[in-house]
Design an enzyme around this catalytic site. Sequence first.
Site, PDB file in Angstrom:
ATOM      1  N   ARG A 225       0.629  -0.808   0.417  1.00  0.00           N
ATOM      2  CA  ARG A 225       0.420   0.026   0.323  1.00  0.00           C
ATOM      3  C   ARG A 225       0.607   1.311  -0.215  1.00  0.00           C
ATOM      4  O   ARG A 225       1.808   1.014   0.674  1.00  0.00           O
ATOM      5  CB  ARG A 225      -0.801   0.401   1.130  1.00  0.00           C
ATOM      6  N   HIS A 273      -0.720  -0.442  -9.485  1.00  0.00           N
ATOM      7  CA  HIS A 273      -1.554  -0.971  -8.774  1.00  0.00           C
ATOM      8  C   HIS A 273      -1.776  -2.492  -9.100  1.00  0.00           C
ATOM      9  O   HIS A 273      -3.239  -2.849  -9.412  1.00  0.00           O
ATOM     10  CB  HIS A 273      -2.521  -0.361  -8.324  1.00  0.00           C
TER      11      HIS A 273
HETATM   12  P1  NDP Z   1      -1.291 -11.153   5.278  1.00  0.00           P
HETATM   13  O1  NDP Z   1      -2.664 -11.037   6.222  1.00  0.00           O
HETATM   14  O2  NDP Z   1      -1.767 -12.942   4.899  1.00  0.00           O
HETATM   15  O3  NDP Z   1      -0.174 -11.169   5.750  1.00  0.00           O
HETATM   16  C1  NDP Z   1       0.350 -10.260   6.322  1.00  0.00           C
HETATM   17  C2  NDP Z   1       1.928 -10.441   7.298  1.00  0.00           C
HETATM   18  O4  NDP Z   1       1.804  -8.952   7.787  1.00  0.00           O
HETATM   19  C3  NDP Z   1       1.527 -11.918   8.050  1.00  0.00           C
HETATM   20  O5  NDP Z   1       2.285 -11.848   7.945  1.00  0.00           O
HETATM   21  C4  NDP Z   1       1.771 -10.515   8.970  1.00  0.00           C
HETATM   22  O6  NDP Z   1       3.010 -10.885  10.149  1.00  0.00           O
HETATM   23  C5  NDP Z   1       2.197  -9.599   8.848  1.00  0.00           C
HETATM   24  N1  NDP Z   1       2.330  -8.488   9.833  1.00  0.00           N
HETATM   25  C6  NDP Z   1       1.225  -7.227   9.960  1.00  0.00           C
HETATM   26  N2  NDP Z   1       1.879  -6.440  10.978  1.00  0.00           N
HETATM   27  C7  NDP Z   1       3.273  -6.401  10.938  1.00  0.00           C
HETATM   28  C8  NDP Z   1       3.828  -5.556  11.410  1.00  0.00           C
HETATM   29  N3  NDP Z   1       3.058  -4.918  12.571  1.00  0.00           N
HETATM   30  N4  NDP Z   1       4.921  -6.460  12.135  1.00  0.00           N
HETATM   31  C9  NDP Z   1       5.283  -6.814  11.100  1.00  0.00           C
HETATM   32  N5  NDP Z   1       4.782  -7.713  10.643  1.00  0.00           N
HETATM   33  C10 NDP Z   1       3.031  -7.543  10.443  1.00  0.00           C
HETATM   34  O7  NDP Z   1      -1.489 -10.221   4.107  1.00  0.00           O
HETATM   35  P2  NDP Z   1      -1.055 -11.106   2.950  1.00  0.00           P
HETATM   36  O8  NDP Z   1      -0.339 -11.554   2.407  1.00  0.00           O
HETATM   37  O9  NDP Z   1      -2.749 -11.449   1.811  1.00  0.00           O
HETATM   38  O10 NDP Z   1      -1.790  -9.117   1.840  1.00  0.00           O
HETATM   39  C11 NDP Z   1      -0.816  -8.453   2.490  1.00  0.00           C
HETATM   40  C12 NDP Z   1      -0.493  -7.374   1.776  1.00  0.00           C
HETATM   41  O11 NDP Z   1      -1.220  -7.142   0.648  1.00  0.00           O
HETATM   42  C13 NDP Z   1      -2.730  -6.382   0.882  1.00  0.00           C
HETATM   43  O12 NDP Z   1      -2.986  -5.992   3.132  1.00  0.00           O
HETATM   44  C14 NDP Z   1      -2.390  -5.532   0.799  1.00  0.00           C
HETATM   45  O13 NDP Z   1      -2.027  -4.643   1.374  1.00  0.00           O
HETATM   46  C15 NDP Z   1      -1.405  -5.764  -0.339  1.00  0.00           C
HETATM   47  N6  NDP Z   1      -2.139  -6.057  -2.002  1.00  0.00           N
HETATM   48  C16 NDP Z   1      -1.308  -5.096  -2.559  1.00  0.00           C
HETATM   49  C17 NDP Z   1      -2.129  -5.829  -3.911  1.00  0.00           C
HETATM   50  C18 NDP Z   1      -1.959  -5.110  -5.686  1.00  0.00           C
HETATM   51  O14 NDP Z   1      -2.270  -5.387  -6.096  1.00  0.00           O
HETATM   52  N7  NDP Z   1      -0.657  -4.348  -4.961  1.00  0.00           N
HETATM   53  C19 NDP Z   1      -2.776  -6.926  -4.163  1.00  0.00           C
HETATM   54  C20 NDP Z   1      -2.908  -7.709  -3.048  1.00  0.00           C
HETATM   55  C21 NDP Z   1      -2.703  -7.778  -2.048  1.00  0.00           C
HETATM   56  P3  NDP Z   1       2.006 -12.333  10.753  1.00  0.00           P
HETATM   57  O15 NDP Z   1       1.743 -13.327  10.727  1.00  0.00           O
HETATM   58  O16 NDP Z   1       2.623 -12.421  12.217  1.00  0.00           O
HETATM   59  O17 NDP Z   1       0.560 -12.333  11.522  1.00  0.00           O
HETATM   60  C1  OXD Z   2      -5.607  -5.641  -3.202  1.00  0.00           C
HETATM   61  C2  OXD Z   2      -5.404  -5.430  -4.215  1.00  0.00           C
HETATM   62  O1  OXD Z   2      -5.748  -5.542  -1.805  1.00  0.00           O
HETATM   63  O2  OXD Z   2      -5.700  -5.337  -5.336  1.00  0.00           O
HETATM   64  O3  OXD Z   2      -6.580  -7.584  -3.366  1.00  0.00           O
HETATM   65  O4  OXD Z   2      -4.766  -4.125  -3.621  1.00  0.00           O
END
Ligand code: NDP
Ligand code: OXD
Length: 310
Positions: A225, A273
């Site tokens: 993001r 994006h």
């Molecule tokens: P998940 O919820 O599966 O994973 C999130 C990860 O971040 C986990 O490993 C979590 O740790 C870690 N995390 C969360 N908060 C913290 C923190 N404060 N400090 C350290 N680590 C932290 O998310 P996804 O993998 O499914 O997606 C990640 C992000 O990718 C989405 O939220 C979205 O914003 C972005 N995205 C972007 C897209 C694009 O097209 N650019 C498309 C899809 C997604 P823990 O494992 O310990 O809980």
């Molecule tokens: C998502 C994205 O969060 O596309 O899936 O950004």
Amino acid sequence: MVKVIVATASTADTRCWRDAIQAAMPECEVLAWEPGAEETSARYAAVWSPPDAFFQTETKLQAVFNLGAGVDHLLSLPSLPAVPLLRLEDAGMAPQMAEYVIYNLARLTRGFDTYDAQQRRASWNPLSAVHHADWPVGVMGLGKLGSHVAAAVAAVGYPVAGWARSPRPSSGLVTFHGKNQLGDFLSRTRVLVNLLPLTPETAGIINADLLSRLRPGAVVINIARGGHVVDTDLLAALDSGNVQAAVLDVFNQEPLPAHHPYWSHPKVRVTPHVSAITLEEDAVRQISERIRKLERGEPVGGVVDRVTGY
Ligand code: NDP
Ligand code: OXD
């Protein structure tokens, strides 16, 4: 008949998703929400960036399905009901993310931009071999997407470490967790890949302090993001040379305004994006399976924790 209602920021998208979900779920009535519409008594909603007005109108929802992985926008809406909020888990996005990161790693480390320029001059000039050991990669966020990206990058031969909120004892990766281990993670990282969710804890995490702790000649790949990045700090680090390149897919303001310095910065690559695009078939399959499970009273995956915000 169970009613499912779709709401997005665009009427055309809303209708496309409505048609796709209806085709997959003939046992339900699937509706397309439009601004100003009456309440429908829908039990489930499938949404992507809907306006708050949607939740002000649809007050009988029992679960809300996000048509994407990140729920930061939804959680910012004051009228989002206190019912289970489910997000897409991978649903075909993880391989796209891995491809995006490996493509950019190869482009930057092996000098493919230089070869493009050389071809324009008909210049035959091989660059020296690349040592992956010189490009340690650090993936912030080891969830559905980050863990897949980390494994894929490691498979190509780069040294990879990951950072998450909680420990990962048996992930097979070098991992760090929590604020206390962020410094150790950053000091071994040259290529920083951000796949964190945007939460109050992670907003603005890519700032001057974090960037100054990366290895020299750092590269930032942000595919999570825009709100994770303090843009003035990243631009300053690029201009001072502390960061040699940034690959940015997400922005504080989207679409990225035409006058924004990222567009023309020689060290920045911008994509709109698209590092992982929601795949209709995979998303509809995941959502329809989960609706059917909820109807049978069975547990479902992908429920967002409202306290941590992801
Ligand atoms: P998940 O919820 O599966 O994973 C999130 C990860 O971040 C986990 O490993 C979590 O740790 C870690 N995390 C969360 N908060 C913290 C923190 N404060 N400090 C350290 N680590 C932290 O998310 P996804 O993998 O499914 O997606 C990640 C992000 O990718 C989405 O939220 C979205 O914003 C972005 N995205 C972007 C897209 C694009 O097209 N650019 C498309 C899809 C997604 P823990 O494992 O310990 O809980
Ligand atoms: C998502 C994205 O969060 O596309 O899936 O950004």
